[in-house]
Design an enzyme around this catalytic site. Structure first.
Site, PDB file in Angstrom:
ATOM      1  N   HIS A   1      52.302 -34.802 -57.439  1.00 52.30           N
ATOM      2  CA  HIS A   1      53.308 -35.673 -58.046  1.00 52.30           C
ATOM      3  C   HIS A   1      52.737 -36.116 -59.384  1.00 52.30           C
ATOM      4  O   HIS A   1      52.044 -37.114 -59.494  1.00 52.30           O
ATOM      5  CB  HIS A   1      53.578 -36.875 -57.143  1.00 52.30           C
ATOM      6  CG  HIS A   1      54.540 -37.873 -57.740  1.00 52.30           C
ATOM      7  ND1 HIS A   1      55.763 -37.520 -58.246  1.00 52.30           N
ATOM      8  CD2 HIS A   1      54.431 -39.217 -57.925  1.00 52.30           C
ATOM      9  CE1 HIS A   1      56.384 -38.598 -58.705  1.00 52.30           C
ATOM     10  NE2 HIS A   1      55.591 -39.640 -58.525  1.00 52.30           N
TER      11      HIS A   1
ATOM     12  N   ASP B   1      55.312 -58.824 -49.544  1.00 49.49           N
ATOM     13  CA  ASP B   1      54.746 -58.798 -50.885  1.00 49.49           C
ATOM     14  C   ASP B   1      53.795 -59.972 -51.041  1.00 49.49           C
ATOM     15  O   ASP B   1      54.097 -61.090 -50.602  1.00 49.49           O
ATOM     16  CB  ASP B   1      55.841 -58.867 -51.945  1.00 49.49           C
ATOM     17  CG  ASP B   1      55.362 -58.345 -53.292  1.00 49.49           C
ATOM     18  OD1 ASP B   1      55.790 -57.241 -53.680  1.00 49.49           O
ATOM     19  OD2 ASP B   1      54.549 -59.028 -53.937  1.00 49.49           O
TER      20      ASP B   1
ATOM     21  N   ASN C   1      51.370 -44.906 -56.420  1.00 50.07           N
ATOM     22  CA  ASN C   1      50.744 -43.856 -57.245  1.00 50.07           C
ATOM     23  C   ASN C   1      49.262 -44.112 -57.508  1.00 50.07           C
ATOM     24  O   ASN C   1      48.843 -45.267 -57.540  1.00 50.07           O
ATOM     25  CB  ASN C   1      51.482 -43.748 -58.581  1.00 50.07           C
ATOM     26  CG  ASN C   1      52.718 -42.898 -58.480  1.00 50.07           C
ATOM     27  OD1 ASN C   1      52.717 -41.852 -57.834  1.00 50.07           O
ATOM     28  ND2 ASN C   1      53.792 -43.346 -59.104  1.00 50.07           N
TER      29      ASN C   1
END
Length: 314
Positions: free
Chosen positions: A174, A32, A121
């Site tokens: 999705h 991260d 997304n």
């Protein structure tokens, strides 16, 4: 098996934990860009591994370029929807496209032969971005696997049966262009309408479909994020690859449609293992096939927006 989780936010952390507890990784890397987040999370995972008696090498990285020799890479890096925020997954396109492009390029040279699973997304378009900029042979997105789990859960509640007796998938996007595949849905081995008539239960297909498409907004607003549902299904996808189970999971893979100039990552029930097997597309009803094509058109337009943002970044 070396598995890397890129992005350790509200979805990445429970996904990595689920992968750990299933014993799928001999080496697990968490990455991260946020300072000290991945090292702190790695400590948590080491404590969990010690508690569970698991022999797993756990490492942390602050940039994707530091990840090396991974066999499976999950990408969940990017911005997510926040509680009360009335935006769609597609609204995240420009921001997340740049992130996925950067991550995919950074991972490319140090992870030859890696299999990529894209979570960020809008996931279908981001799968296409990852495929382009990673250059990897095996790139899938999680597709409509989460909608499918919600679909089965709702049907199990509606008919008061164990979810193990419900077969069903959702295809398409999705998002709002998700397509419940009723032709392949079974309750206790019977088509849904036939089973409903047999047991005297009335149900509304539209109500089920609305639940599948809207329940995430409720969860995000009340909890802050969807975490355990996504993590469970994403770990199942990884398990199918690691164990080479050849099970049917509605991930998104490149699909060709006459009305679209290039393959589009579209959710469809597909046999998944170390390689991608055939999908169930050919056994779907004509109406369902057409609905998947319409969903693919929407996904492709999102991808074009994503690619435009990547080109501007360059």
């Amino acid at each position: 098996m070396h598995i890397a989780q890129i992005g350790t936010g509200r979805v990445g952390r429970p996904t990595a934990y689920a992968i750990l507890t299933l014993g799928l990784a001999e080496e697990l890397t968490v990455c991260d860009i946020k300072d000290k987040l991945a090292p702190a999370f790695a400590e948590e995972l080491r404590h969990a591994a010690a508690s569970l008696g698991l022999e797993v090498e756990i490492t942390a990285a602050t940039h994707a370029s530091e990840v090396s020799g991974a066999d499976i890479i999950l990408i969940s890096a990017g911005r997510s929807r926040k509680p009360g925020e009335k935006i769609s997954r597609r609204d995240l396109t420009a921001i997340n496209a740049k992130t996925v492009k950067e991550v995919s390029e950074a991972l490319r040279s140090n992870n030859p032969g890696a299999r990529y699973v894209v979570i960020t997304n809008p996931v279908d378009a981001m799968g296409m971005i990852c495929k382009k900029y990673s250059g990897a042979d095996f790139v899938i997105s999680t597709g409509t696997s989460l909608e499918s789990a919600r679909f089965r859960a709702k049907l199990a509640l509606t008919f008061d049966v164990p979810v193990t007796l419900v077969q069903g998938w959702v295809g398409g996007e999705h998002g709002s262009a998700a397509v419940p595949l009723w032709s392949q849905t079974r309750i206790c081995g019977l088509p849904v309408q036939e089973y409903a008539e047999q047991v005297g239960v009335e149900f509304n297909r539209i109500e089920v479909e609305d639940y599948v498409k809207s329940v995430s907004e409720f969860v995000i607003d009340e909890i802050g994020a969807t975490e355990y549902g996504p993590a469970s299904i994403f770990a199942r996808i990884v398990r199918a690859i690691v164990k080479n189970t050849d099970e049917i999971i509605p991930v998104a893979t490149p699909m060709r449609f006459r009305s679209i100039s290039e393959p589009v990552y579209t959710g469809c029930p597909t046999r998944l293992g170390l390689s991608l097997g055939p999908s169930l597309y050919d056994v779907l009803s004509g109406e369902e096939q057409q609905a998947l094509e319409e969903a693919a058109k929407i996904i492709y337009q999102t991808y074009l927006l994503a690619e435009s943002a990547c080109e501007q970044q360059s």
